[in-house]
Write a protein that holds these residues in place. Structure first.
Motif, mmCIF file in Angstrom:
data_model
loop_
_atom_site.group_PDB
_atom_site.id
_atom_site.type_symbol
_atom_site.label_atom_id
_atom_site.label_comp_id
_atom_site.label_asym_id
_atom_site.label_seq_id
_atom_site.Cartn_x
_atom_site.Cartn_y
_atom_site.Cartn_z
ATOM 1 N N ASN A 61 54.559 81.473 53.771
ATOM 2 C CA ASN A 61 53.822 80.209 53.690
ATOM 3 C C ASN A 61 54.043 79.530 52.347
ATOM 4 N N GLU A 62 54.070 80.317 51.264
ATOM 5 C CA GLU A 62 54.317 79.747 49.940
ATOM 6 C C GLU A 62 55.713 79.139 49.870
ATOM 7 N N VAL A 63 56.702 79.849 50.418
ATOM 8 C CA VAL A 63 58.074 79.336 50.418
ATOM 9 C C VAL A 63 58.165 78.054 51.246
ATOM 10 N N CYS A 64 57.537 78.076 52.409
ATOM 11 C CA CYS A 64 57.554 76.875 53.265
ATOM 12 C C CYS A 64 56.881 75.696 52.567
ATOM 13 N N ASP A 65 55.734 75.944 51.937
ATOM 14 C CA ASP A 65 55.042 74.878 51.213
ATOM 15 C C ASP A 65 55.915 74.348 50.077
ATOM 16 N N SER A 66 56.583 75.266 49.385
ATOM 17 C CA SER A 66 57.450 74.867 48.280
ATOM 18 C C SER A 66 58.614 74.019 48.786
ATOM 19 N N LEU A 67 59.228 74.443 49.893
ATOM 20 C CA LEU A 67 60.335 73.677 50.462
ATOM 21 C C LEU A 67 59.873 72.308 50.959
ATOM 22 N N LYS A 68 58.674 72.282 51.514
ATOM 23 C CA LYS A 68 58.117 71.015 52.009
ATOM 24 C C LYS A 68 57.918 70.046 50.837
ATOM 25 N N LEU A 69 57.377 70.561 49.717
ATOM 26 C CA LEU A 69 57.179 69.722 48.532
ATOM 27 C C LEU A 69 58.521 69.236 47.991
ATOM 28 N N ARG A 70 59.496 70.131 47.975
ATOM 29 C CA ARG A 70 60.827 69.764 47.502
ATOM 30 C C ARG A 70 61.400 68.627 48.333
ATOM 31 N N LYS A 71 61.238 68.748 49.641
ATOM 32 C CA LYS A 71 61.757 67.726 50.553
ATOM 33 C C LYS A 71 61.039 66.394 50.313
ATOM 34 N N GLU A 72 59.700 66.476 50.160
ATOM 35 C CA GLU A 72 58.930 65.260 49.899
ATOM 36 C C GLU A 72 59.347 64.631 48.569
ATOM 37 N N ASN A 73 59.560 65.444 47.544
ATOM 38 C CA ASN A 73 59.985 64.929 46.239
ATOM 39 C C ASN A 73 61.360 64.278 46.339
ATOM 40 N N GLY A 74 62.248 64.894 47.125
ATOM 41 C CA GLY A 74 63.591 64.291 47.320
ATOM 42 C C GLY A 74 63.481 62.953 48.019
ATOM 43 N N ALA A 75 62.607 62.836 48.999
ATOM 44 C CA ALA A 75 62.428 61.582 49.716
ATOM 45 C C ALA A 75 61.856 60.523 48.785
#
Length: 81
Positions: A61-75
């Motif tokens: 869950n932490e990894v998924c949340d981190s990847l989700k934030l990364r994706k949002e930051n890239g967008a």
């Protein structure tokens, strides 16, 4: 004398019979305790496995949340350019 010997022989037989019953009972108790110990070990292994599973779920869950934030930051970066 013969009567006394018969009585003594009967007492010995009864005593041996009781001793055998006690040995059987002791063996049953030992077997029961062994099974109980095996069940406790199995229960502990299951608890440990569930605990590790829970830790793994948290990590995922932490990894998924981190990847989700990364994706949002890239967008956000793309929009701001």
């Amino acid at each position: 004398m013969r009567k006394e010997n018969e009585r003594f022989a009967k007492e010995v037989c009864d005593s041996l019979k009781l001793r055998k019953e006690n040995e059987c009972f002791a063996n049953e108790v030992c077997e029961s305790l062994k099974v109980r110990k095996e069940k406790e070990c199995f229960t502990n292994e299951v608890r440990e496995s569930l605990s590790k599973r829970k830790e793994n779920e948290r990590f995922v869950n932490e990894v998924c949340d981190s990847l989700k934030l990364r994706k949002e930051n890239g967008a956000l970066r793309k929009r701001s350019l």
